[in-house]
Design a protein around this motif. Structure first.
Motif, PDB file in Angstrom:
ATOM      1  N   GLU A   1       0.754  -0.922   0.459  1.00  0.00           N
ATOM      2  CA  GLU A   1      -0.452  -0.078  -0.402  1.00  0.00           C
ATOM      3  C   GLU A   1       0.626   1.278   0.353  1.00  0.00           C
ATOM      4  O   GLU A   1       2.010   1.423   0.141  1.00  0.00           O
ATOM      5  CB  GLU A   1      -1.010  -0.158   1.371  1.00  0.00           C
ATOM      6  N   PRO A   2       0.043   2.122  -0.506  1.00  0.00           N
ATOM      7  CA  PRO A   2       1.309   3.481  -0.442  1.00  0.00           C
ATOM      8  C   PRO A   2       1.145   4.145   1.088  1.00  0.00           C
ATOM      9  O   PRO A   2       0.194   3.413   1.513  1.00  0.00           O
ATOM     10  CB  PRO A   2       0.318   4.433  -1.366  1.00  0.00           C
ATOM     11  N   ILE A   3       1.981   4.972   0.944  1.00  0.00           N
ATOM     12  CA  ILE A   3       2.373   5.982   1.982  1.00  0.00           C
ATOM     13  C   ILE A   3       3.014   6.651   2.885  1.00  0.00           C
ATOM     14  O   ILE A   3       3.689   7.397   1.295  1.00  0.00           O
ATOM     15  CB  ILE A   3       2.994   4.839   3.608  1.00  0.00           C
ATOM     16  N   TRP A   4       2.699   7.540   3.654  1.00  0.00           N
ATOM     17  CA  TRP A   4       2.969   9.076   4.120  1.00  0.00           C
ATOM     18  C   TRP A   4       4.459   8.668   4.399  1.00  0.00           C
ATOM     19  O   TRP A   4       4.927   7.986   5.428  1.00  0.00           O
ATOM     20  CB  TRP A   4       1.863  10.544   4.678  1.00  0.00           C
TER      21      TRP A   4
ATOM     22  N   MET B   1       5.890  16.557   2.134  1.00  0.00           N
ATOM     23  CA  MET B   1       5.453  15.041   1.835  1.00  0.00           C
ATOM     24  C   MET B   1       4.718  14.392   0.554  1.00  0.00           C
ATOM     25  O   MET B   1       4.322  15.096  -0.409  1.00  0.00           O
ATOM     26  CB  MET B   1       3.614  15.066   3.113  1.00  0.00           C
TER      27      MET B   1
ATOM     28  N   LYS C   1       2.306  10.522  -0.603  1.00  0.00           N
ATOM     29  CA  LYS C   1       2.086   9.583  -0.853  1.00  0.00           C
ATOM     30  C   LYS C   1       2.680   8.345  -1.570  1.00  0.00           C
ATOM     31  O   LYS C   1       2.551   8.995  -3.027  1.00  0.00           O
ATOM     32  CB  LYS C   1       0.566   9.517  -0.743  1.00  0.00           C
ATOM     33  N   THR C   2       3.072   7.801  -1.824  1.00  0.00           N
ATOM     34  CA  THR C   2       3.493   6.577  -2.527  1.00  0.00           C
ATOM     35  C   THR C   2       4.384   5.497  -2.813  1.00  0.00           C
ATOM     36  O   THR C   2       3.459   4.725  -0.684  1.00  0.00           O
ATOM     37  CB  THR C   2       4.934   7.580  -3.121  1.00  0.00           C
ATOM     38  N   ASP C   3       3.946   4.425  -3.277  1.00  0.00           N
ATOM     39  CA  ASP C   3       3.906   2.744  -2.941  1.00  0.00           C
ATOM     40  C   ASP C   3       5.520   2.534  -3.205  1.00  0.00           C
ATOM     41  O   ASP C   3       5.804   1.136  -3.174  1.00  0.00           O
ATOM     42  CB  ASP C   3       3.529   1.828  -2.990  1.00  0.00           C
TER      43      ASP C   3
ATOM     44  N   GLU D   1      -0.029  10.792  -3.865  1.00  0.00           N
ATOM     45  CA  GLU D   1      -0.468  12.742  -4.062  1.00  0.00           C
ATOM     46  C   GLU D   1       0.845  13.363  -3.102  1.00  0.00           C
ATOM     47  O   GLU D   1       1.797  12.429  -2.744  1.00  0.00           O
ATOM     48  CB  GLU D   1      -1.126  12.450  -2.998  1.00  0.00           C
TER      49      GLU D   1
ATOM     50  N   GLY E   1       1.753  16.550  -0.894  1.00  0.00           N
ATOM     51  CA  GLY E   1       1.224  16.966   0.263  1.00  0.00           C
ATOM     52  C   GLY E   1       1.804  18.593   0.854  1.00  0.00           C
ATOM     53  O   GLY E   1       2.477  18.848   0.194  1.00  0.00           O
TER      54      GLY E   1
ATOM     55  N   ASP F   1       2.397  12.408  11.166  1.00  0.00           N
ATOM     56  CA  ASP F   1       1.198  11.390  10.104  1.00  0.00           C
ATOM     57  C   ASP F   1       2.472  10.796   8.870  1.00  0.00           C
ATOM     58  O   ASP F   1       2.256  10.228   8.484  1.00  0.00           O
ATOM     59  CB  ASP F   1      -0.014  11.746   9.417  1.00  0.00           C
ATOM     60  N   ALA F   2       4.123  11.247   9.626  1.00  0.00           N
ATOM     61  CA  ALA F   2       4.904  10.556   7.889  1.00  0.00           C
ATOM     62  C   ALA F   2       5.382   9.130   8.757  1.00  0.00           C
ATOM     63  O   ALA F   2       5.241   9.133  10.149  1.00  0.00           O
ATOM     64  CB  ALA F   2       6.152  11.980   7.929  1.00  0.00           C
TER      65      ALA F   2
END
Length: 366
Positions: A3-6, A23, A25-27, A33, A35, A83-84
C-alpha cells in the motif's frame, strides 16, 4: 503490491540555502498524492559553519560542528510535520569523490529518528559508490514517476539547477525506471555555485536575485569555451561532480566588471547544459527546470537561446520546483525500506541495480 504510505523527505542542497521538506504519498512506484511542504533557512552564521567544512571528511576539523548545525536545522524543520510513516534524510554533502575517497553527507539519521520518533532512511549514496557508481544523481527514479504523473507521452528532461546542474532524461513509454532505456542521468556542470560565490565575494550578496546583474552584462564567449574545455565535459554519462570541482572558473572572470563576470558565469552554466544535450538518447520534447536556478531569468533566457527544446519551470506542468528534491527523498525512502532499487547503471553508472539508504529506528521501536 504494498500500500502507499505518507513519507517525509528532506533535502539540503549544494547551494547551502536551507532545509526543504515535503510529504509524499507513494508506494515507491507511483505518486499518489503530494502533501505539505516546509522550509527552514540556514542563518548566515550556520552557512559559514557548513561552508567551512566543505571538502572535508568524517573526523576532519569542522565536520562535527557542521553536522550539529545540519541535524538541528532538520530537527526543527521536520518536527513540524505530522503523520509521516518514515523520513528520507539526505543530509548535507560536504565532499564527493566517488572514484577515490567516496562520498560524505553530514548528519546522523539516528539522531533524527530519536527526535522525530519515526524510522529515518539516510546515507543514500554510499552503497552506490561502494559498488562502483557515481553516487549521484539520485532523483532520477523519482523523475520517472513525475513524468508518469504529468502524463508525458514523449521523452522529457528534468534539469535541476542547484550549486551544480544535473539532468535526467526520461522515456515515459517505459513501464518502470529500472527498464532498459527508461532513464539517463548525469551532472551537466557548474550552475549556481560559481555565481553565488562571485556575488558574495564582490558585493556581499547571497545570490544574483532574478539574474538582474547578469542581465545587465555581456558574456565573454572565449571565457565560456575555456571554462568548459575540460575532460568532464567530454566524458560519457553517467557522471557526477562535487560543488568545488569548478571553483577555478571564478578565476577566469577576475578581470571582468561585476555585471560582465556574472553574465559570463551564467553563460557557462547554460552552455554546459546545452552541450549535455548531445548525450541524450533522443531529443527531449521539453526541459523541465527545477531548483533555484529556474528563478534566474538571465539563466533561463540563456538556456532557451542555446537549446532547441522548450525550457520551462516545472511549475508549468504542476510540480513544485522548490520541493522536488525533498519529495524525491521521500520517494526513495519508501523504495529503500521496501527493498527496491534507488539507482542503476543508467543513472549513476553502478554495475547493477542497487538500493541505497541506512535505516535508523528510534530506540524501542521494533
Amino acid at each position: 503490491m504494498e500500500e502507499p504510505i505518507w513519507a517525509l523527505g528532506a533535502m539540503s542542497g549544494t547551494s547551502l540555502d536551507g532545509v526543504d521538506a515535503a510529504m509524499l504519498k507513494t508506494d515507491g512506484r507511483k505518486i499518489f498524492e503530494f502533501g505539505e511542504t516546509g522550509y527552514r533557512a540556514y542563518s548566515e552564521a550556520e552557512r559559514d559553519v557548513i561552508r567551512a567544512a566543505l571538502g572535508r571528511w568524517p573526523g576532519d576539523e569542522g565536520v562535527e560542528a557542521a553536522s550539529e548545525v545540519i541535524e538541528t536545522a532538520h530537527a526543527v524543520c521536520l518536527s513540524r510535520f505530522q503523520d509521516a510513516a518514515l523520513v528520507g534524510f539526505h543530509g548535507q554533502t560536504l565532499a564527493h569523490d566517488p572514484k577515490g575517497l567516496g562520498t560524505h553527507q553530514a548528519g546522523d539519521g539516528q539522531i533524527l529518528a530519536e527526535v522525530l520518533g519515526v524510522p529515518v532512511i539516510w546515507d543514500f549514496r554510499t552503497n552506490d559508490v561502494k559498488l562502483g557508481g557515481e553516487g549521484a544523481p539520485l532523483a532520477p527514479f523519482f523523475h520517472f514517476a513525475c513524468a508518469k504523473w504529468i502524463g508525458a507521452m514523449a521523452p522529457v528532461a528534468f534539469l535541476n539547477l542547484g550549486g551544480v546542474g544535473n539532468l535526467t532524461w526520461v522515456d515515459p513509454s517505459q513501464n518502470a525506471p529500472e527498464d532498459d532505456g527508461a532513464l539517463l542521468a548525469f551532472d551537466t556542470g557548474p550552475a549556481n555555485a560559481p555565481m553565488d560565490d562571485l556575488i558574495r565575494e564582490r558585493l556581499g550578496l547571497p545570490r544574483d536575485e532574478g539574474g538582474q546583474l547578469a542581465a545587465s552584462g555581456t558574456a565573454d564567449e572565449r571565457i565560456v569555451d575555456a571554462a568548459l574545455n575540460r575532460n568532464f565535459m567530454l566524458r560519457m554519462p553517467p557522471k557526477s561532480l562535487d560543488r568545488n570541482d569548478f571553483l577555478d572558473i571564478v578565476d577566469l572572470v577576475v578581470d571582468q566588471p561585476d555585471a560582465d563576470a556574472m553574465a559570463t558565469l551564467t553563460a557557462i552554466a547554460a552552455e554546459a547544459v546545452a552541450r549535455s544535450m548531445d548525450f541524450c538518447p533522443a531529443a527531449p520534447e521539453r526541459i523541465l527546470v527545477t531548483g533555484g536556478g529556474r528563478h534566474n531569468a538571465a539563466l533561463m533566457a540563456a538556456l532557451s537561446a542555446r537549446i532547441k527544446a522548450d525550457v520551462i519551470p516545472v511549475e508549468k506542468v504542476g510540480l513544485d520546483g522548490d520541493m522536488l528534491e525533498a519529495q524525491a527523498f521521500a520517494f526513495l525512502a519508501v523504495r529503500a525500506l521496501r527493498g527496491m532499487a534507488t539507482s542503476g547503471p543508467s543513472t549513476t553508472g553502478v554495475a547493477a541495480l542497487v538500493g541505497g539508504g541506512r535505516v535508523s529506528k528510534p530506540v524501542g521501536l521494533g
